[in-house]
Design an enzyme around this catalytic site. Structure first.
Site, PDB file in Angstrom:
ATOM      1  N   ALA A 153      21.993  15.221 -21.419  1.00  0.00           N
ATOM      2  CA  ALA A 153      21.506  16.413 -20.704  1.00  0.00           C
ATOM      3  C   ALA A 153      20.979  16.034 -19.323  1.00  0.00           C
ATOM      4  O   ALA A 153      21.221  16.741 -18.338  1.00  0.00           O
ATOM      5  CB  ALA A 153      20.418  17.088 -21.533  1.00  0.00           C
TER       6      ALA A 153
ATOM      7  N   HIS B 293      12.389  13.583 -15.871  1.00  0.00           N
ATOM      8  CA  HIS B 293      11.521  13.182 -16.981  1.00  0.00           C
ATOM      9  C   HIS B 293      12.138  13.702 -18.283  1.00  0.00           C
ATOM     10  O   HIS B 293      12.614  14.835 -18.342  1.00  0.00           O
ATOM     11  CB  HIS B 293      10.119  13.781 -16.773  1.00  0.00           C
ATOM     12  CG  HIS B 293       9.149  13.365 -17.830  1.00  0.00           C
ATOM     13  ND1 HIS B 293       8.567  12.122 -17.842  1.00  0.00           N
ATOM     14  CD2 HIS B 293       8.690  14.016 -18.922  1.00  0.00           C
ATOM     15  CE1 HIS B 293       7.787  12.027 -18.904  1.00  0.00           C
ATOM     16  NE2 HIS B 293       7.837  13.157 -19.575  1.00  0.00           N
TER      17      HIS B 293
HETATM   18  C1  GAR Z   1      15.305   8.527 -18.319  1.00  0.00           C
HETATM   19  O1  GAR Z   1      15.340   9.088 -19.598  1.00  0.00           O
HETATM   20  C2  GAR Z   1      14.239   9.172 -17.497  1.00  0.00           C
HETATM   21  O2  GAR Z   1      14.060  10.526 -17.775  1.00  0.00           O
HETATM   22  C3  GAR Z   1      13.028   8.378 -17.871  1.00  0.00           C
HETATM   23  O3  GAR Z   1      13.494   7.060 -17.946  1.00  0.00           O
HETATM   24  C4  GAR Z   1      14.841   7.071 -18.380  1.00  0.00           C
HETATM   25  C5  GAR Z   1      15.649   6.173 -17.467  1.00  0.00           C
HETATM   26  O4  GAR Z   1      16.958   6.011 -17.923  1.00  0.00           O
HETATM   27  N1  GAR Z   1      11.971   8.547 -16.917  1.00  0.00           N
HETATM   28  C6  GAR Z   1      10.687   8.674 -17.228  1.00  0.00           C
HETATM   29  O5  GAR Z   1      10.253   8.597 -18.353  1.00  0.00           O
HETATM   30  C7  GAR Z   1       9.769   8.930 -16.031  1.00  0.00           C
HETATM   31  N2  GAR Z   1       8.487   9.388 -16.450  1.00  0.00           N
HETATM   32  P1  GAR Z   1      18.086   5.480 -16.962  1.00  0.00           P
HETATM   33  O6  GAR Z   1      17.569   4.196 -16.303  1.00  0.00           O
HETATM   34  O7  GAR Z   1      19.260   5.198 -17.844  1.00  0.00           O
HETATM   35  O8  GAR Z   1      18.362   6.541 -15.948  1.00  0.00           O
END
Ligand code: GAR
Length: 314
Positions: free
Chosen positions: A176, A112
Site C-alpha cells: 500500500a 509512516h
Molecule cells: C516503511 O514501512 C516506512 O513507512 C517506515 O519504515 C519503512 C521503511 O521501509 N517508516 C517509519 O516507520 C517512519 N516513522 P523501506 O526502507 O523499505 O521503504
C-alpha cells in the site's frame, strides 16, 4: 515546451523499498517529479546500491559523532547542491533538527506505516495486532517538528487478516505504501504547479507591496498601485497560447530584448504590452525562482507607483 520535472531528494536508512517505488513511478512519462539524489545515514543501506545501479546520485554519511544539527546541515548542503526542491523521507530513521524542518517546511514529506494519528513511532504493526484492530494502513504527511505529525496528504487502508504477524502485516502495508507515496508526491507537485497555485503565489507577493490592489484587466488578474498604474498582470492561456506567465514592466524595449535573448525559455515579448517595454516571465517552466519574481514585482511596482510612494524605503 515541457516543464522541467520537480527535483526530489529521498532520505533512507534501510531497504529503501519506498524510495524504489518513487523512483520507478517517476519513469512514467507524465510523472511530474524525478529523483535526483538518494542520501542515507547508513552507508550499508541496500537502497543506496539500488539507486546507484539505476543511475541516481547517492550520498552516505554516518551520523556517528555528529550533533543532530551538524549532521542535518551536511544533508541539507547535499540536497541543495543537487538542486532538490522536495525531500521525501522513506524509512529515514532519524529525527530531524528544527532548522532542517523549518527550511523544508511544506516541501518535506514522510511515510509512516499506520493510519495516523494512530500508532506514531516504532513497532507499529505489533501495536496494531496487540490492540486487536482489524484495519491499519499507511499515511503520507508533511513533516513538522513534531514526530509523525503534520498535515496528512493521503492514506491507504489495509485489512488486518486473522493469523497476521507483525512481519506479514508489514509486508502488506508495504504494498500500500508503494502505491500511495508516488501518487501523493506527484499530486503535491502538480497542485503546486497548477495555474491557481501560481496565481496565489503571485497575488501574495504583489499585494504585499504598499497600496497594491487587484483588479481584472482584459480578463486577466492585474495588480495596480492605488493612485498609480498597473504593475503586473497574471496571464494564463491568454488568447490560447497555453502559457502561464507574469507580465512586469522592464525599463524599456532594450532591456526586454536583452532578457529574451539571454533566457528565451523564460522571457518573452507579450502581445499588446510588448511595445511599451513590458516583459512576460513564464511561471510554467518548473524552474521558477520566486525570490526573483519578488524582485521583479518590486521593480515593476516602483516604476508604476506615484512618486511619493515610490520613494518609500522597503
Ligand atoms: C516503511 O514501512 C516506512 O513507512 C517506515 O519504515 C519503512 C521503511 O521501509 N517508516 C517509519 O516507520 C517512519 N516513522 P523501506 O526502507 O523499505 O521503504
Amino acid at each position: 515546451m515541457m516543464a522541467e520535472r520537480a527535483r526530489v531528494g529521498v532520505l533512507i536508512s534501510g531497504t529503501g523499498s519506498n524510495m524504489a517505488a518513487l523512483l520507478y513511478a517517476s519513469q512514467a512519462p507524465d510523472c511530474p517529479y524525478e529523483i535526483v539524489l538518494v542520501a542515507s545515514n547508513n552507508p550499508d543501506a541496500p537502497g543506496l546500491a539500488l539507486a546507484h545501479g539505476e543511475g541516481v546520485a547517492t550520498f552516505a554519511q554516518p551520523h556517528k559523532g555528529l550533533k543532530r544539527a551538524e549532521y542535518d546541515a551536511i544533508i541539507d548542503a547535499e540536497l541543495t547542491r543537487h538542486g532538490v526542491e522536495y525531500v521525501a523521507l522513506a524509512g529515514y530513521m532519524r529525527l530531524l533538527s528544527d532548522t532542517f524542518v523549518e527550511k523544508w517546511q511544506g516541501r518535506c514529506l514522510n511515510i509512516h506505516p499506520s493510519l495516523l494519528p494512530a500508532h506514531k513511532g516504532l513497532d507499529v504493526h505489533e501495536a496494531v495486532l496487540e490492540a486487536g484492530e482489524n484495519v491499519t494502513g499507511c499515511t503520507v504527511h508533511l513533516v513538522t517538528p513534531e514526530l509523525d505529525d503534520g498535515p496528512i496528504l493521503g492514506q491507504t487502508r489495509v485489512a488486518v487478516l486473522s493469523g497476521d504477524t507483525p512481519a506479514s502485516l508489514a509486508n502488506r502495508v508495504h504494498y500500500a505504501e508503494h502505491q500511495l507515496y508516488a501518487r501523493v508526491l506527484a499530486d503535491l507537485v502538480r497542485a503546486e504547479r497548477a495555474p491557481e497555485a501560481l496565481l496565489g503565489r503571485v497575488r501574495t507577493l504583489a499585494l504585499a507591496l504598499p497600496a497594491a490592489e487587484e483588479k481584472r484587466s482584459h480578463g486577466a488578474p492585474g495588480f495596480f498601485v492605488r493612485g498609480g498604474k498597473f504593475f503586473a498582470y497574471f496571464q494564463q492561456n491568454h488568447h490560447g497560447d497555453d502559457i502561464t506567465a507574469l507580465l512586469v514592466k522592464a525599463s524599456g524595449v532594450e532591456e526586454q530584448a536583452q532578457l529574451i535573448e539571454n533566457d528565451p525559455d523564460r522571457y518573452y515579448r507579450p502581445a499588446y504590452l510588448g511595445a511599451s517595454g513590458w516583459v512576460g516571465i513564464r511561471l510554467d517552466t518548473g524552474t521558477t525562482d520566486w525570490a526573483h519574481i519578488e524582485d521583479w514585482l518590486n521593480r515593476s511596482w516602483r516604476a508604476s507607483a506615484p512618486k511619493r510612494l515610490a520613494l518609500l524605503p522597503f
